[in-house]
Design a protein around this motif. Sequence first.
Motif, mmCIF file in Angstrom:
data_model
loop_
_atom_site.group_PDB
_atom_site.id
_atom_site.type_symbol
_atom_site.label_atom_id
_atom_site.label_comp_id
_atom_site.label_asym_id
_atom_site.label_seq_id
_atom_site.Cartn_x
_atom_site.Cartn_y
_atom_site.Cartn_z
ATOM 1 N N ASN A 113 51.403 -35.249 95.601
ATOM 2 C CA ASN A 113 51.312 -35.740 94.228
ATOM 3 C C ASN A 113 50.406 -34.810 93.425
ATOM 4 O OD1 ASN A 113 52.852 -38.206 94.748
ATOM 5 N ND2 ASN A 113 51.052 -38.860 95.914
ATOM 6 N N ASP A 114 50.979 -34.248 92.355
ATOM 7 C CA ASP A 114 50.216 -33.280 91.566
ATOM 8 C C ASP A 114 50.801 -33.224 90.162
ATOM 9 O OD1 ASP A 114 48.115 -31.046 91.648
ATOM 10 O OD2 ASP A 114 49.855 -30.014 90.803
ATOM 11 N N GLU A 115 49.954 -33.428 89.166
ATOM 12 C CA GLU A 115 50.430 -33.447 87.784
ATOM 13 C C GLU A 115 50.877 -32.062 87.332
ATOM 14 O OE1 GLU A 115 48.863 -34.689 83.298
ATOM 15 O OE2 GLU A 115 47.717 -35.256 85.086
ATOM 16 N N SER A 166 47.146 -34.281 96.040
ATOM 17 C CA SER A 166 46.938 -35.196 97.170
ATOM 18 C C SER A 166 48.226 -35.308 97.971
ATOM 19 C CB SER A 166 46.508 -36.580 96.668
ATOM 20 O OG SER A 166 47.516 -37.151 95.845
ATOM 21 N N ILE A 167 48.080 -35.610 99.261
ATOM 22 C CA ILE A 167 49.225 -35.682 100.154
ATOM 23 C C ILE A 167 49.318 -37.078 100.766
ATOM 24 C CG2 ILE A 167 47.878 -34.761 102.081
ATOM 25 C CD1 ILE A 167 50.439 -33.405 103.080
ATOM 26 N N GLN A 198 48.621 -24.865 98.234
ATOM 27 C CA GLN A 198 47.996 -24.944 96.910
ATOM 28 C C GLN A 198 49.060 -25.249 95.875
ATOM 29 O OE1 GLN A 198 46.381 -20.969 96.584
ATOM 30 N NE2 GLN A 198 48.209 -20.233 95.510
ATOM 31 N N ASP A 199 48.640 -25.811 94.741
ATOM 32 C CA ASP A 199 49.579 -26.084 93.677
ATOM 33 C C ASP A 199 49.772 -24.826 92.831
ATOM 34 O OD1 ASP A 199 47.362 -25.899 92.027
ATOM 35 O OD2 ASP A 199 47.257 -28.029 91.589
ATOM 36 N N LEU A 200 50.543 -24.952 91.765
ATOM 37 C CA LEU A 200 50.873 -23.791 90.947
ATOM 38 C C LEU A 200 49.645 -23.162 90.263
ATOM 39 C CD1 LEU A 200 54.159 -25.061 89.284
ATOM 40 C CD2 LEU A 200 53.946 -23.120 90.848
ATOM 41 N N ASN A 213 55.783 -36.128 89.070
ATOM 42 C CA ASN A 213 54.601 -35.528 89.704
ATOM 43 C C ASN A 213 54.653 -35.581 91.227
ATOM 44 O OD1 ASN A 213 53.589 -35.116 87.125
ATOM 45 N ND2 ASN A 213 52.415 -37.026 87.128
ATOM 46 N N SER A 214 55.794 -35.993 91.790
ATOM 47 C CA SER A 214 55.925 -36.140 93.241
ATOM 48 C C SER A 214 56.810 -35.034 93.795
ATOM 49 C CB SER A 214 56.515 -37.512 93.581
ATOM 50 O OG SER A 214 56.624 -37.677 94.978
ATOM 51 N N TRP A 215 56.305 -34.354 94.820
ATOM 52 C CA TRP A 215 57.000 -33.222 95.431
ATOM 53 C C TRP A 215 57.177 -33.536 96.912
ATOM 54 C CZ3 TRP A 215 57.798 -29.073 91.906
ATOM 55 C CH2 TRP A 215 57.192 -29.283 90.660
#
Length: 360
Positions: free
Chosen positions: A284-286, A258-259, A353-355, A324-326
Amino acid sequence: LPSLDLNRHEDMSLLQGMEHSFSFTFQDQNGLESIDLIELDIAGDGRGIIQYHPLQDVLVRPDDSAVVPLDVISESLGDGAYRVEIQFAIDFIAPSDWQEGIWKPSLRMFEEGEMVSNGATDLDHLSWALDHRLMWRVDEILDLTAPSTPPFENKLNLQPGDSMSFSASLVHRELHEPIAIDFPTSTEIEIEVEGGVQSSYSIQQFEGDHFDAVLEFGFGNWPGPTHLVQFGMVNLSEFNTSIPNLAFEVAIDDVNPSIEFQTTSLVQLRSDALSNQLVAFNINDEGGMGNEIVELNWVYRRGGLDIPGAEGAVDMGLGVHSGNSWVYSSYVDFTPLVDLEPGDILLIWVEGQDLAGNAL
């Protein structure tokens, strides 16, 4: 034999599986080929013998020898003098007591059935002990399912249903360099993936000094967020070597990131001051974004329709991350190629996209 040398690690140890050399010079007016046999007993106890036959230029070992011959280099120094270098490695079946005490090489040379190397036995100044500490090194980890991403901070991020491959090799713990000899092809590697609904075990065969494996993370069996991949030799007790098991983590992530735009971002927009606007947002991404670049897109609209020539895009790299915050931030020029009118709307969105490949 005026000169003898054994290259040892820090002048005191031979490293199992690594290339070492024993070199010496001698003088014989009849030539090197007149020597029937040169025999190196690396420990002086008859359990690590290499034999060199100069006439045939053949380097061999007895079946029960714990030393692997690699190569031999000989050269003439003139006036009947020669230099010979025997390259070898200590095998994985080396006697366990070679790890203790002081072992002294012996060199014997035979010509017409008689030993001609008096004084080359019990070489105290070339004494050594065996260092048998090896370790695994993961050489490559690949995500085999699109969209694929590289590992981040030594962890691969996958989605349920993805597959991955990895390769690992053996190195010596003292030098972190690959070993110079191969394990028997019958040597088996057991791979276990922990934390699944059903356990996952697989067996791989050695391919020289390394192995390759493919792992499947099928739907429904891997709840995440992380799973431990552990591997090691099945029949390690058959050898006199120390090789601890190795493990690494794989993340299973099917949650979209999520952004959230920061309150300092795009605070004041005026049509005459669009060239240097701060854009800052948190993702935010775990599972994590890693070093993934995201794309900031924008378009101006008038009456609900996109204005031709009034759109743009720019790549944004990671600023910092914590937990979890980028965080991403950059100054962006939003100036369009056409004139704006009162009531025009600026629409902004971010793609990426995330990893694990989950889209924003």
